[in-house]
Write a protein that holds these residues in place. Structure first.
Motif, short mmCIF file in Angstrom:
data_model
loop_
_atom_site.label_atom_id
_atom_site.label_comp_id
_atom_site.label_asym_id
_atom_site.label_seq_id
_atom_site.Cartn_x
_atom_site.Cartn_y
_atom_site.Cartn_z
N MET A 133 -13.00 15.53 0.59
CA MET A 133 -11.57 15.63 0.29
C MET A 133 -11.30 16.86 -0.58
SD MET A 133 -10.32 11.73 -0.47
CE MET A 133 -11.55 11.44 -1.71
N LEU B 78 -12.50 9.64 -10.52
CA LEU B 78 -11.32 8.80 -10.37
C LEU B 78 -11.31 7.74 -11.47
CD1 LEU B 78 -9.00 7.58 -8.41
CD2 LEU B 78 -10.80 6.01 -7.73
N PRO C 138 -3.51 -1.06 -2.47
CA PRO C 138 -2.88 -0.98 -1.14
C PRO C 138 -3.74 -0.28 -0.10
CG PRO C 138 -2.02 0.74 -2.56
CD PRO C 138 -2.97 -0.08 -3.41
N ALA C 139 -3.55 -0.68 1.16
CA ALA C 139 -4.12 0.07 2.28
C ALA C 139 -3.01 1.01 2.73
CB ALA C 139 -4.53 -0.88 3.40
N HIS D 260 -1.37 5.52 -2.04
CA HIS D 260 -1.84 5.05 -3.33
C HIS D 260 -1.72 6.19 -4.34
CE1 HIS D 260 -5.36 3.30 -5.87
NE2 HIS D 260 -4.27 2.63 -6.12
N ARG E 106 -2.53 9.62 -2.39
CA ARG E 106 -3.54 9.73 -1.35
C ARG E 106 -3.40 8.55 -0.41
NH1 ARG E 106 -8.92 8.41 -1.05
NH2 ARG E 106 -8.47 6.96 -2.72
N THR F 38 -5.23 5.76 1.47
CA THR F 38 -6.56 5.15 1.37
C THR F 38 -7.13 4.78 2.74
OG1 THR F 38 -5.60 2.95 1.05
CG2 THR F 38 -6.15 4.20 -0.93
N VAL F 39 -6.32 4.91 3.79
CA VAL F 39 -6.84 4.62 5.14
C VAL F 39 -7.37 5.90 5.80
CG1 VAL F 39 -6.29 3.73 7.42
CG2 VAL F 39 -5.32 2.64 5.40
N SER F 40 -6.64 7.02 5.61
CA SER F 40 -7.04 8.27 6.26
C SER F 40 -7.71 9.25 5.30
CB SER F 40 -5.82 8.94 6.88
OG SER F 40 -4.95 9.40 5.85
N HIS F 41 -7.68 8.97 4.00
CA HIS F 41 -8.19 9.87 2.96
C HIS F 41 -7.36 11.15 2.83
CE1 HIS F 41 -12.48 7.92 3.18
NE2 HIS F 41 -11.60 7.13 2.64
#
Lengths: 420, 94
Positions: free
Chosen positions: B1, B18, B49-50, B53, B71, B73-76
């Motif tokens: 990332m 983080l 959350p998915a 975030h 960001r 959190t599913v696709s980064h």
């Protein structure tokens, strides 16, 4: 229970002589009924084990397992297959030792070859302080009825001569060994539990996503699913990385963050690593599968994620750990890597408990240690669902322990899930 | 990332650590009647959350600044990066 569908050496012989016409699917594919006594959300290792023990130990006949995809497609098919009971704290060790004892009798119990292999788990120490901590841990394990053995450097060298003993910065001084620890064929655990549960009347319903809970007057009366409403006297959720998402539908916020953990496997090699070896000065663990692939992993990626894949910095970090510990692996090619979503709790320990909603129960927060816990998690969750009282080895896994300040912080990292 | 630092430009996420959900900026009032409950929720409970975030990242191997990174959190995918100090002072000005 004995039936002509039991698996055995004799059965293979008989089927071989009769044209293999007697084999049946290992489990049915039933349509959901309108109502069950128990609905388990999540067809992973823990959910299937829960259903299996509800039927086999607690005599419950009306049980369904709901799975949004296919059974065993989540973390039970994505882990590094290690079993062990080498915990320090009173809240944890009796539970994991109970689990290891269940592993030891599992294959006979559910009549399925899960390839439980007690090949030993070696935790290497690199300083005097770490040796003392491991000695203390070993004593705690022995006090709780598990086995532990402290090796010095010469003993370790005799058993694992391939390690790099020339490490000047982090010398290999010895290891804490649990000989009863080892590895298990992880997919077979899901399949064995699924088959065992199905044979005892449990409905395993795949491609059935739970989209919500029906809650009336503070009581959960069933689940809304992609295949319609299913009523239930009690609902148990065991959905690992999706815990926060699923429980949010019941209005609950959890002490959990979802993180991605990567795992790796090399090309197949001749047998070189006898057991499971962990590096104590970094985060790296490795074993060799029965097919010969080196199976290894390390830290989680450290950021919240629902993607079942990680990023390259952790790949590099894990491989550096491997090269430091045993440079011989450097010539093996890595053939696959994947990620699983960990339900990282705020103290690194799991939750098996009721929720504030009557009839709704929760099993989660396994961090990256859920696989070894599968049998005991299923048994204890079944115990809680069937009797409404916690199993004696799981009394500490309460959801309110954070509010009460009674954390089970094995690693001492505090409310920082990415450090557990 | 890759995190697009507001002052330094695109930086590898390896330089950062983080801390967690950006709601950790909103420390509860310790003198309030409900401080017990508020601190329990602040310390231990997360939305997790998915999808989108907001989270706190610390540029440990860089300029030691705190960032708020939005960001997926599913696709980064990194959607937005702000200086935490700017966000916090913006709140104080209101």
């Amino acid at each position: 229970m004995v039936s002509d569908q039991d698996y055995s050496g004799f059965r293979i012989l008989r089927e071989g002589l009769t044209g293999n016409r007697g084999w049946r699917p290992a489990w049915r594919d039933p349509d959901p009924q309108h109502a069950y006594d128990f609905v388990i959300v999540g067809g992973g290792g823990h959910g299937l084990a829960t259903a299996y023990y509800l039927a086999s130990q607690f005599g419950e006949a009306s049980v369904a397992v709901l799975e949004k995809g296919w059974i065993g497609g989540g973390n039970v098919g994505r882990n590094t297959t290690i079993i062990r009971s080498n915990y320090l704290l009173d809240g944890n060790q009796p539970f994991y030792e109970f689990s290891l004892k269940l592993w030891e009798g599992l294959e006979q119990d559910f009549n399925y070859n899960a390839m439980v292999s007690q090949r030993g788990v070696y935790n290497i120490y690199h300083s005097d302080a770490q040796r003392d901590a491991y000695r203390r841990r070993g004593n705690a394990m022995i006090l709780h009825g598990a086995d532990a053995e402290l090796l010095d450097a010469d003993q370790l060298r005799a058993e694992c001569p391939f390690l790099n003993f020339e490490n000047g910065r982090f010398p290999l001084l010895g290891a804490l060994v649990q000989r009863r620890g080892g590895t298990v064929r992880h997919d077979a655990v899901a399949w064995g539990y699924a088959r065992g549960a199905d044979r005892r009347g449990v409905d395993i319903i795949q491609n059935c996503e739970v989209t919500g809970f029906r809650i009336q007057n503070g009581r959960c009366t069933g689940v809304e699913t992609s295949r319609g409403f299913i009523a239930a006297r009690k609902v148990g959720c065991a959905v690992a990385g999706s815990s926060s998402r699923v429980m949010q539908a019941a209005g609950l916020r959890l002490p959990i963050e979802s993180h991605v953990l990567q795992a790796f496997v090399s090309e197949g090699l001749k047998p070189i690593i006898p057991g499971v070896v962990t590096y104590g000065a970094g985060h790296f663990y490795i074993s060799q599968s029965d097919k010969g692939g080196l199976v290894f992993g390390g830290d989680i990626d450290m950021y919240n994620s629902y993607a079942q894949r990680g990023n390259l910095p952790v790949v590099e970090d894990v491989c550096e750990g491997g090269m430091t510990l045993m440079p011989m692996v450097g010539r093996a090619r890595m053939v696959r890597m994947w990620g699983g979503i960990m339900d990282m709790s705020m103290d690194g320990s799991p939750i098996i408990d009721r929720t504030p909603i009557d009839g709704l129960y929760f099993n989660g927060g396994w961090c990256y240690g859920g696989f070894k816990a599968t049998p005991a998690s299923g048994w204890c969750f079944a115990h809680l669902l069937a009797t409404d009282t916690p199993h004696e080895t799981a009394i500490a896994y309460r959801m309110d322990r954070f509010r009460r300040g009674a954390m089970i912080d094995e690693k001492g990292s505090g409310a920082q899930p990415n450090l557990h | 990332m890759i995190i697009d630092h507001p002052l330094l430009g695109p930086r590898d996420s390896q330089e950062f650590v983080l801390l967690g959900d950006a709601s950790l900026l909103d420390r509860p009032d310790w003198q309030a009647e409900s401080a017990d409950e508020a601190f329990y929720e602040y310390q231990y409970l997360r939305d997790n959350p998915a999808g989108t975030h907001r989270e706190l990242w610390y540029h440990e191997m860089g300029d030691r600044s705190w960032l708020i990174v939005t960001r997926d959190t599913v696709s980064h995918a990194v959607l937005k990066v702000e200086l935490a100090s700017a966000v916090a002072s913006g709140r104080r000005d209101r």
